[in-house]
Design an enzyme around this catalytic site. Sequence first.
Site, PDB file in Angstrom:
ATOM      1  N   GLU A   1      -5.321  -8.804   0.838  1.00 37.71           N
ATOM      2  CA  GLU A   1      -5.623  -7.642   2.675  1.00 37.71           C
ATOM      3  C   GLU A   1      -7.663  -7.517   2.073  1.00 37.71           C
ATOM      4  OE1 GLU A   1      -4.362  -5.082   4.182  1.00 37.71           O
ATOM      5  OE2 GLU A   1      -2.540  -5.572   4.084  1.00 37.71           O
TER       6      GLU A   1
ATOM      7  N   GLU B   1       0.769  -1.060  -0.434  1.00 38.39           N
ATOM      8  CA  GLU B   1      -0.077   0.039  -0.031  1.00 38.39           C
ATOM      9  C   GLU B   1       0.838   1.397  -0.263  1.00 38.39           C
ATOM     10  OE1 GLU B   1      -3.607  -0.266   3.236  1.00 38.39           O
ATOM     11  OE2 GLU B   1      -4.029  -2.170   2.079  1.00 38.39           O
TER      12      GLU B   1
HETATM   13  O1  IFM Z   1      -4.184  -3.222   9.289  1.00 35.60           O
HETATM   14  C1  IFM Z   1      -3.841  -2.505   8.397  1.00 35.60           C
HETATM   15  C2  IFM Z   1      -3.246  -2.908   6.807  1.00 35.60           C
HETATM   16  O2  IFM Z   1      -1.777  -2.709   8.174  1.00 35.60           O
HETATM   17  C3  IFM Z   1      -2.565  -2.844   5.748  1.00 35.60           C
HETATM   18  N1  IFM Z   1      -3.879  -2.525   4.890  1.00 35.60           N
HETATM   19  C4  IFM Z   1      -5.584  -2.136   5.699  1.00 35.60           C
HETATM   20  C5  IFM Z   1      -5.142  -3.100   6.911  1.00 35.60           C
HETATM   21  C6  IFM Z   1      -6.610  -2.570   7.647  1.00 35.60           C
HETATM   22  O3  IFM Z   1      -6.486  -1.203   7.934  1.00 35.60           O
END
Ligand code: IFM
Length: 470
Positions: free
Chosen positions: A375, A180
């Site tokens: 994710e 990210e």
């Molecule tokens: O916890 C975070 C993660 O570190 C990166 N992506 C989003 C998740 C939820 O906010």
Amino acid sequence: MDTDLTRPSSVAGPDPIDTLPPTFRWGVATSSYQIEGAVASDGRTPSIWDTFCRVPGAVANGDNGDVACDHYHRMPQDVALIADLGLDTYRFSVAWPRVQPGGRWPAHVAGLAFYDRLVDELLGRDVEPWVTLYHWDLPQELEDAGGWPNRDTAYRFADYAELVFAALGDRVRTWTTLNEPWCSAMLGYAYGDHAPGRRNLGDGIAAAHHLLLGHGLATRRLREAASAPIELGLTLNLATADPATDSAADRDAARAADGLGNRLYLDPVLRGEYPQDVIADLAAEGVRIPVEDGDLDVIATPIDVLGVNFYFGQLHSGVDEQGRDRDDDGKPVRRVVRRDLPRTAMDWEIVPESFTDLLVRLHRDYPGTPMVITENGAAFDDEPDADGFVADDDRVGYLTEHLRAVARARAAGADVRGYFAWSLLDNFEWAYGYDKRFGIVRVDYDTQRRIPKRSALWYRDTVRRVRGRR
Ligand code: IFM
């Protein structure tokens, strides 16, 4: 637990989840600073998050990652949890200041030894390790030298990537360079919500470019160093940006949000160019992307897999509540419009159909790159019973609908090859501290006891069913 938790209610006909192929990868994801703790053990030096957590008011309740889930000391137990859920992949990140303290010095044997043991533990349990090299814990010394807005950090990152690869590359097949980069760049340097807490758009954009440059440099180094086939890629957090109405102002607001949030990362990596409309939007703010000759070729070094992190979508409007399309400074209005939709504890709208739209759009606009959902998940206000068990039907519902969304995108042609739930454990949710719980396994922070939630059991049963083992 014998009850089959995989009987979702609200779908007519066969469940789309059952169309996911037997080869689909199933996993969970975590990141180093969010779970490891042990921030001063075995020679680890501070990262920007250790520093940021000490800034009064920066993190809810003054929380920090000093102990977190104490995963550094409980790793075998946590790997056993993953194996017991029957998952085939574990995506974790390496803490840069643990394996190269200060971000410049030689590999630190004691720090690397932890990841060495983790990889062996996973392989011994038939779980494939998937390494993310950078999930936001920049060594503080590199921030002191200018951080990601400083071009040199990209080269430091490539050195670090090579050093980790030299230690683990004989056993780890899949590597994600960055997690990210939008968050690192914009939350960290432009909006100040994340470490290091700077608030300057120019710094944010310079950080974004140097993160991408670091990604490209590291990808080349790893490809050169590999003696066996490996899969390389990066992970982007992508959110759908739809116009609130069909008006020109709303469509332009959605375009701008999509540009700054999504295409600023997708286009250089997958097309070798920055989007012209974003360049123009930034120029209107007096900001230029610090591209040097050859950078875009490096950034567009071919990847094997695009990691997609999806949590929510948003509606955008280019008019304010008074109907004006310019603010008092004469700038175009940019506003997120709240919809009357269910939300998670993060106040994020739950829009699984947008997930399908996003994946189909990625397949259409950036063809040829396989995707894995690195994710997806949700925080809810979990309520444990007297034994600590959480019957998190809201999370089961969220995961069910988002997996269905993935299956529908695949049916529409999107090349999605795996899904990793965020997250294995409740953990340190950055500026929200420990208040927001994303885990499918509850962590009792007083005792460090792990208690699988209903969602974990549902996930286990779903994976088993889809693989056709029952
Ligand atoms: O916890 C975070 C993660 O570190 C990166 N992506 C989003 C998740 C939820 O906010």
